[in-house]
Write an enzyme that holds these catalytic residues in place. Structure first.
Site, PDB file in Angstrom:
ATOM      1  N   TYR A  53       0.846  -1.201   0.000  1.00  0.00           N
ATOM      2  CA  TYR A  53       0.000   0.000   0.000  1.00  0.00           C
ATOM      3  C   TYR A  53       0.878   1.247   0.000  1.00  0.00           C
ATOM      4  CZ  TYR A  53      -4.094   2.799   0.985  1.00  0.00           C
ATOM      5  OH  TYR A  53      -5.114   3.699   0.898  1.00  0.00           O
ATOM      6  N   TYR A 103      -6.177   5.581  -6.946  1.00  0.00           N
ATOM      7  CA  TYR A 103      -6.247   5.512  -5.478  1.00  0.00           C
ATOM      8  C   TYR A 103      -7.454   4.677  -5.033  1.00  0.00           C
ATOM      9  CZ  TYR A 103      -4.380   7.159  -1.030  1.00  0.00           C
ATOM     10  OH  TYR A 103      -3.750   7.263   0.183  1.00  0.00           O
TER      11      TYR A 103
END
Lengths: 151, 537
Positions: A53, A103
């Site tokens: 991430y 995103y």
């Protein structure tokens, strides 16, 4: 693709405290990673491809180090040396990461790990990928999953 | 000292209010839990550790040790500030647990990570110089004189003439105010200071040309956004096309079209000047003046209307789309001229293509931006001025008669109209360096409103400032600005206004406002939405 092991960990604090207290270089990834590796029966050195991430540069480096995918303090120099590039020692975020994935808070990371293990990627396919790591960071919590080819 | 960035204002939440009240006393206060005693930062409605206590605010020493810092080179804040700024994390003396995240004065010795930070000084929201929600670790100057805070939103539609009356009050209360309605800007509203600022481009630069609206949604303008020698070079190229001689070349056509369009309106006995005439006319004259095809007006008008809707408070997305469409129009025009060259003496776009500036041709993007900017600057202003002039003439038969008695009085009257009904609420400027301007503490990066409309009704400069005084002889109004950026198109605008009023008064000498109409005016840059006129046929 098999979900071989997962780990979840959190620091005992609120999000505000996470950013203002204690050692800000330490993330819960160390704990979530250890649990995931243990349950999957693999070691960090076994990871063929990782989807980490990447909400900011520093958080990516901190997770790599806490997940023992890089030595403490060596994440940035490893990246600069190309270790995480396609064809490097540990190809990382082979779908381009959050910047290339609108995103989508980590969903793309999971999809990419599965595609790698199914050998479905037309490009950036990691040869012989058997073990993939996917993780998500949420301050103060962190989750890691180890995926393997199901045979 | 180093200026701190021009942050947007914080929402003053009840949970944080004691922080700002302490700052007003020059103290730093933090809350701690009444039950477990832990410090709570950021403030919350209740303690988050034991979930049992209420929060009690205590003053702390205000000194500390720098834990770490970072220098931000690319700001994501509105205003697109370019200077790097420094954010640090500070372990506060006497506070176990939370660190304070704060702006740091860049001149602090940051390399010494164990060095003691200097006293923290905070300022509260209502103090204009300190409205930024920073906790600066710095040697900031002592608290500055206070000026009123104005929270009026100047971008919204209101009843006609509301803004001028309101600005009378703002100007008379104080020479300077701080507006916190959106992105935070200083307001300069008295004549002498507005003029001086416009004439001091070394301090008040054109990196910003409007204090209003979201700076991230402003299209780049040329030559407005240039400063100094670069701006002057552009103006030297453009001036010949907008000087009195150039305007005289367009005047016969401008007069003929005014007569034709008024003749076409006359038989109906009524029109909405703002809708039926005041946009179409300046658009045609603009096209004619620059040598563009008149029939393109039909294509351009809706785009120009849409752009101004976005520009003055509407949907930024719509504005961006129309800006792109208008630029595409000019790009096509330039491309067409690449294929079929025209006379650069009569065709403005060909002139831009063939003229060099300081030995270099204009880049294509600059040519498009120039053409687009000139259109932007010339159309809405002329339309809006016509609206106010005709609304005045429709309600003041005495002034109309005075003009009809002798139409050579028109040029003088137009200046008085421009002064009294100044459309330009403000010109925006960007402060280049820290300075004190007549007692007003300005910091580099501050945005300043230079109130042209307010200055033009300043009783210190004008007798009977709120009246139409046709015999006014000295009329140094700022409707076209002042200083190096003084309006390029002022001569063309004046000529159009004179011609239209003259041709109208000749053809429709007696007219009135339609009854029972509530007049409204647009904010941002003033314009009457509707000017419904009636006359006997």
């Amino acid at each position: 693709v098999l979900v071989a092991g997962v780990g979840f960990a959190s620091k005992p604090m609120t999000q505000a405290q996470y950013f203002t207290q204690g050692d800000i270089l330490e993330t819960p990834a160390r704990d979530s990673g250890r649990d995931a590796y243990r349950r999957a029966g693999v070691a960090p050195a076994d990871i063929d491809v990782a989807q980490v991430y990447d909400c900011s540069t520093i958080s990516m480096l901190l997770q790599l180090e806490d997940l023992e995918l890089a030595d403490r303090g060596a994440g940035a120099s490893d990246a600069a040396a190309g270790r995480f590039d396609p064809g490097g020692g540990l190809p990382l975020n082979t779908h381009g990461g959050l910047l290339a994935q609108s995103y989508s808070v980590g969903g793309g990371h999971i999809i990419e790990a599965v595609r790698q293990l199914r050998r479905e990627r037309p490009e950036n396919q990691v040869d012989d990928a058997e073990v993939a790591l996917v993780c998500g960071l949420g301050a103060p919590e962190h989750a890691t999953a180890i995926l393997t080819v199901d045979r | 000292m180093t200026a701190l960035p021009n942050f947007p204002l914080p929402d003053l939440l009840p949970s944080a209010e004691p922080f700002w009240l302490a700052a007003e006393r020059g103290a730093l206060a933090l809350p701690r839990c009444s039950v477990c005693g832990r410090w709570q930062w950021y403030p919350e409605p209740a303690g988050t550790d034991c979930a049992g206590g209420t929060l009690v605010w205590e003053d702390v020493a205000g000194t500390g040790t720098l834990y770490t810092f970072t220098r931000v080179h690319r700001s994501f804040l509105p205003g697109g500030r370019q200077d790097p700024y420094v954010v640090g994390s500070i372990d506060l003396d006497g506070v176990d647990g939370p660190r304070l995240v704060a702006n740091l004065d860049d001149s602090t010795d940051l390399a010494d990570r164990n060095g003691r930070a200097r006293p923290i000084r905070t300022r509260r929201r209502s103090e204009p110089s300190g409205v930024r929600p920073h906790q600066g670790v710095s040697a900031m100057p002592d608290p500055t004189p206070r000026f009123p805070t104005v929270s009026t939103d100047y971008t919204i539609e209101r009843p006609a003439h509301w803004y001028h009356r309101h600005l009378d009050e703002v100007r008379e209360e104080s020479p300077f105010s701080f507006n916190d309605s959106t992105y935070g800007f200083w307001m300069v509203n008295r004549y002498d200071q507005v003029r001086e600022a416009l004439q001091s481009p070394d301090i008040f630069t054109n990196q910003r040309t409007s204090a209003l609206g979201n700076p991230d949604h402003k299209p780049r303008l040329l030559p407005q956004n240039l400063d100094g020698a670069e701006h002057m070079a552009y103006r030297h190229v453009l001036n010949p096309w907008f000087g009195p001689h150039a305007v005289e070349r367009t005047a016969p056509l401008a007069r003929r079209r005014a007569a034709e369009m008024i003749d076409a309106l006359r038989p109906a006995g009524r029109c909405d000047l703002a809708v039926d005439f005041a946009m179409q006319y300046p658009t045609e004259i603009f096209l004619a003046h620059l040598g563009l095809p008149l029939e393109d007006g039909e294509r351009l008008l809706p785009l120009v209307e849409a752009m101004f809707r976005g520009f003055f408070g509407g949907d930024p997305g719509e504005m961006e789309a129309t800006v792109a469409a208008l630029k595409a129009y000019f790009r096509e025009q330039f491309e067409e001229r690449e294929r079929n060259p025209r006379d650069p003496g009569t065709d403005f776009l060909s002139y831009l293509m063939t003229t060099e500036m300081e030995g270099r041709p204009f880049p294509e993007e600059d040519r498009i931006t120039l053409a687009f900017t000139i259109m932007l600057a010339g159309l809405d202003t002329t339309r809006s001025a016509l609206g106010y002039i005709f609304s005045h003439l429709a309600t003041r038969p005495d002034d109309r008669a005075w003009l009809q008695e002798d139409l050579t009085r028109l040029p003088q009257a137009i200046e008085e109209f421009l002064r009294l009904y100044t459309l330009l609420l403000q010109v925006g400027r960007y402060v280049a360096r820290d300075t004190e301007f007549h007692g007003c503490p300005l910091r580099a990066g501050d945005i300043v409103w230079l109130g042209a409309a307010s200055a033009n009704r300043d009783p210190r400069e004008f007798d009977r400032p709120d009246e139409f005084v046709p015999e006014r002889r000295v009329n140094r109004h700022l409707a076209f600005g002042a200083g190096p950026h003084r309006c390029l198109g002022a001569h063309l605008a004046r000529k159009e206004l004179i011609i239209v009023v003259e041709e109208w008064l000749t053809r429709i000498p007696d007219f009135r406002l339609a009854r029972d109409v509530e007049m409204r005016e647009r904010g941002g840059q003033l314009m009457l939405r509707s000017v419904p006129l009636e006359w006997d046929v």
